[in-house]
Design a protein around this motif. Structure first.
Motif, PDB file in Angstrom:
ATOM      1  N   UNK A 123     125.776 -14.064 -15.372  1.00 10.72           N
ATOM      2  CA  UNK A 123     125.417 -14.425 -16.757  1.00 10.72           C
ATOM      3  C   UNK A 123     123.911 -14.467 -16.915  1.00 10.72           C
ATOM      4  N   UNK A 124     123.456 -14.462 -18.158  1.00 12.03           N
ATOM      5  CA  UNK A 124     122.027 -14.511 -18.436  1.00 12.03           C
ATOM      6  C   UNK A 124     121.466 -15.832 -17.927  1.00 12.03           C
ATOM      7  N   UNK A 125     120.474 -15.785 -17.043  1.00 10.44           N
ATOM      8  CA  UNK A 125     119.890 -17.029 -16.521  1.00 10.44           C
ATOM      9  C   UNK A 125     119.028 -17.720 -17.579  1.00 10.44           C
ATOM     10  N   UNK A 126     119.006 -19.035 -17.539  1.00  5.25           N
ATOM     11  CA  UNK A 126     118.308 -19.797 -18.571  1.00  5.25           C
ATOM     12  C   UNK A 126     116.800 -19.593 -18.527  1.00  5.25           C
ATOM     13  N   UNK A 127     116.238 -19.267 -17.363  1.00  2.73           N
ATOM     14  CA  UNK A 127     114.783 -19.175 -17.279  1.00  2.73           C
ATOM     15  C   UNK A 127     114.224 -18.001 -18.077  1.00  2.73           C
ATOM     16  N   UNK A 128     115.053 -16.982 -18.357  1.00  3.48           N
ATOM     17  CA  UNK A 128     114.550 -15.818 -19.087  1.00  3.48           C
ATOM     18  C   UNK A 128     114.095 -16.216 -20.489  1.00  3.48           C
ATOM     19  N   UNK A 129     114.775 -17.114 -21.132  1.00  3.08           N
ATOM     20  CA  UNK A 129     114.357 -17.560 -22.449  1.00  3.08           C
ATOM     21  C   UNK A 129     113.349 -18.688 -22.424  1.00  3.08           C
ATOM     22  N   UNK A 130     113.121 -19.255 -21.233  1.00  2.39           N
ATOM     23  CA  UNK A 130     112.272 -20.440 -21.135  1.00  2.39           C
ATOM     24  C   UNK A 130     110.837 -20.107 -20.748  1.00  2.39           C
ATOM     25  N   UNK A 131     110.651 -19.144 -19.872  1.00  2.00           N
ATOM     26  CA  UNK A 131     109.281 -18.825 -19.444  1.00  2.00           C
ATOM     27  C   UNK A 131     108.559 -18.082 -20.574  1.00  2.00           C
ATOM     28  N   UNK A 132     107.359 -18.478 -20.866  1.00  2.00           N
ATOM     29  CA  UNK A 132     106.645 -17.885 -21.993  1.00  2.00           C
ATOM     30  C   UNK A 132     105.250 -17.439 -21.551  1.00  2.00           C
ATOM     31  N   UNK A 133     105.209 -16.354 -20.784  1.00  2.00           N
ATOM     32  CA  UNK A 133     103.937 -15.725 -20.476  1.00  2.00           C
ATOM     33  C   UNK A 133     103.712 -14.571 -21.456  1.00  2.00           C
ATOM     34  N   UNK A 134     102.647 -13.833 -21.288  1.00  2.00           N
ATOM     35  CA  UNK A 134     102.306 -12.794 -22.258  1.00  2.00           C
ATOM     36  C   UNK A 134     103.372 -11.697 -22.331  1.00  2.00           C
ATOM     37  N   UNK A 135     103.978 -11.384 -21.193  1.00  2.00           N
ATOM     38  CA  UNK A 135     104.975 -10.315 -21.177  1.00  2.00           C
ATOM     39  C   UNK A 135     106.270 -10.772 -21.852  1.00  2.00           C
ATOM     40  N   UNK A 136     106.658 -12.011 -21.609  1.00  2.00           N
ATOM     41  CA  UNK A 136     107.867 -12.535 -22.244  1.00  2.00           C
ATOM     42  C   UNK A 136     107.677 -12.686 -23.749  1.00  2.00           C
ATOM     43  N   UNK A 137     106.508 -13.194 -24.141  1.00  2.00           N
ATOM     44  CA  UNK A 137     106.231 -13.326 -25.575  1.00  2.00           C
ATOM     45  C   UNK A 137     106.281 -11.955 -26.247  1.00  2.00           C
ATOM     46  N   UNK A 138     105.639 -10.962 -25.630  1.00  2.00           N
ATOM     47  CA  UNK A 138     105.633  -9.612 -26.200  1.00  2.00           C
ATOM     48  C   UNK A 138     107.040  -9.025 -26.243  1.00  2.00           C
ATOM     49  N   UNK A 139     107.852  -9.334 -25.244  1.00  2.00           N
ATOM     50  CA  UNK A 139     109.242  -8.872 -25.221  1.00  2.00           C
ATOM     51  C   UNK A 139     110.017  -9.438 -26.417  1.00  2.00           C
ATOM     52  N   UNK A 140     109.849 -10.723 -26.677  1.00  2.00           N
ATOM     53  CA  UNK A 140     110.557 -11.344 -27.796  1.00  2.00           C
ATOM     54  C   UNK A 140     110.118 -10.740 -29.127  1.00  2.00           C
ATOM     55  N   UNK A 141     108.809 -10.480 -29.270  1.00  2.00           N
ATOM     56  CA  UNK A 141     108.305  -9.863 -30.494  1.00  2.00           C
ATOM     57  C   UNK A 141     108.869  -8.457 -30.650  1.00  2.00           C
ATOM     58  N   UNK A 142     108.854  -7.694 -29.564  1.00  2.00           N
ATOM     59  CA  UNK A 142     109.343  -6.312 -29.599  1.00  2.00           C
ATOM     60  C   UNK A 142     110.797  -6.237 -30.034  1.00  2.00           C
ATOM     61  N   UNK A 143     111.609  -7.177 -29.580  1.00  2.00           N
ATOM     62  CA  UNK A 143     113.038  -7.157 -29.869  1.00  2.00           C
ATOM     63  C   UNK A 143     113.401  -8.032 -31.071  1.00  2.00           C
ATOM     64  N   UNK A 144     112.412  -8.328 -31.905  1.00  2.00           N
ATOM     65  CA  UNK A 144     112.626  -9.056 -33.163  1.00  2.00           C
ATOM     66  C   UNK A 144     113.260 -10.429 -32.959  1.00  2.00           C
ATOM     67  N   UNK A 145     112.950 -11.053 -31.831  1.00  2.00           N
ATOM     68  CA  UNK A 145     113.455 -12.387 -31.567  1.00  2.00           C
ATOM     69  C   UNK A 145     112.383 -13.451 -31.775  1.00  2.00           C
ATOM     70  N   UNK A 146     111.186 -13.002 -32.133  1.00  2.00           N
ATOM     71  CA  UNK A 146     110.090 -13.913 -32.424  1.00  2.00           C
ATOM     72  C   UNK A 146     109.055 -13.145 -33.237  1.00  2.00           C
ATOM     73  N   UNK A 147     108.453 -13.810 -34.195  1.00  2.00           N
ATOM     74  CA  UNK A 147     107.400 -13.175 -34.992  1.00  2.00           C
ATOM     75  C   UNK A 147     106.067 -13.285 -34.256  1.00  2.00           C
ATOM     76  N   UNK A 148     105.242 -12.257 -34.378  1.00  2.00           N
ATOM     77  CA  UNK A 148     103.936 -12.288 -33.723  1.00  2.00           C
ATOM     78  C   UNK A 148     103.108 -13.472 -34.224  1.00  2.00           C
ATOM     79  N   UNK A 149     103.298 -13.858 -35.480  1.00  2.00           N
ATOM     80  CA  UNK A 149     102.563 -14.986 -36.041  1.00  2.00           C
ATOM     81  C   UNK A 149     102.909 -16.303 -35.344  1.00  2.00           C
ATOM     82  N   UNK A 150     104.047 -16.345 -34.651  1.00  2.00           N
ATOM     83  CA  UNK A 150     104.458 -17.554 -33.942  1.00  2.00           C
ATOM     84  C   UNK A 150     103.900 -17.614 -32.523  1.00  2.00           C
ATOM     85  N   UNK A 151     103.240 -16.552 -32.096  1.00  2.00           N
ATOM     86  CA  UNK A 151     102.734 -16.476 -30.728  1.00  2.00           C
ATOM     87  C   UNK A 151     101.298 -16.984 -30.687  1.00  2.00           C
TER      88      UNK A 151
END
Length: 290
Positions: A123-151
């Motif tokens: 199953x999807x591990x919980x840490x994937x949604x929890x760690x927030x480095x530059x690559x994870x933040x950019x991943x969320x923005x790319x996949x429309x799961x977070x707005x760039x304005x929220x970063x």
């Protein structure tokens, strides 16, 4: 403990008697002692989980596998513990990065590795949604799961530099067909497959950085890196595949790589290396194919 130092206590904890020396690469934070590589852990829960996953993967691998992975070494006093005071230990794999002449092999190895990950059915591990480095933040923005304005810590200078390719890629982006399944993927496999052309041993997959995306997205990132950093062109895209799904995954991979430059940016490094990044040309090549 400082991640730049390695104590005798850590070596003893992993049952290592050989002297340790700095290992090239790995952000200059890793050590090698005999045939063991010691790496600092950024997050102990994740490091423990990854080591256990790779242990399970090694048990699953057939003899005819197309790749190898390093063996996670447990703490000497507990065969189920793989992290000690912020450090992990792995068996050393021979070889060097192979982007210069191994593109087809990298894609093939990535496909085999991700087929085996899918077979583990974790199953999807919980840490994937929890760690927030530059690559994870950019991943969320790319996949429309977070707005760039929220970063936080977004560089206007880098956004301006990448304005043209980002706009072009955004225009090319379309929804993926329904039913596309996400799974664990190695999100930085391009430079983390080792080839030993002298011994012709199996390619080694190292430094797992996991995301939860469609399996072919891992190969899309390989292609994006080839286009932007290694002078590759249309031929690499055609080797990867030009069906609608793969093209859309490549659009996202290029967008992701661009947007990482704008988040939590080391501006001195970016200004020194930005001219080496061929994302403007990569976007044009992809637009021509579409």
């Amino acid at each position: 403990m400082s991640q730049s130092t390695l104590s005798a206590e850590v070596l003893e904890a992993f049952g290592i008697s050989a002297p340790a020396t700095h290992l090239a690469g790995g952000r200059s934070l890793c050590f090698i002692a005999g045939d063991v590589v010691l790496k600092p852990s950024d997050e102990e829960v994740e490091s423990q989980w990854v080591a256990q996953l790779i242990s399970d993967l090694r048990k699953l691998q057939p003899v005819s596998s197309e790749y190898q992975v390093a063996r996670p070494i447990p703490v000497a006093s507990d065969e189920n513990a793989f992290v000690y005071r912020g450090w992990t230990a792995w068996s050393w794999l021979p070889g060097e990065e192979g982007q210069s002449n191994h593109w087809a092999d990298i894609l093939r190895v990535s496909q085999a590795f991700h087929r085996d990950l899918a077979r583990l059915d974790v199953p999807k591990p919980s840490f994937i949604g929890r760690r927030l480095n530059r690559w994870q933040e950019a991943d969320l923005v790319t996949w429309d799961e977070k707005a760039l304005a929220q970063v936080p810590s977004v560089s206007d200078e880098m956004l301006a530099y990448f304005e043209a390719p980002l706009r072009e890629l955004w225009q090319m982006k379309k929804p993926l067909p329904e039913g596309i399944i996400s799974q664990l993927i190695h999100g930085d496999i391009s430079g983390n497959i080792l080839f030993d052309d002298q011994t012709r041993s199996l390619p080694g997959v190292i430094d797992m950085t996991f995301y939860w995306r469609p399996a072919s997205y891992a190969e899309a990132i390989v292609v994006a890196d080839g286009l932007a950093w290694h002078g590759q062109g249309r031929g690499l895209i055609e080797l990867y595949g030009t069906d609608e799904v793969r093209i859309q995954l490549l659009v996202r991979a290029l967008y992701w790589r661009c947007i990482t430059f704008a988040i939590d940016t080391d501006l001195d490094w970016a200004r020194a290396h930005i001219s080496e990044a061929g994302y403007h040309g990569a976007a044009r090549i992809l637009r021509d194919i579409i």
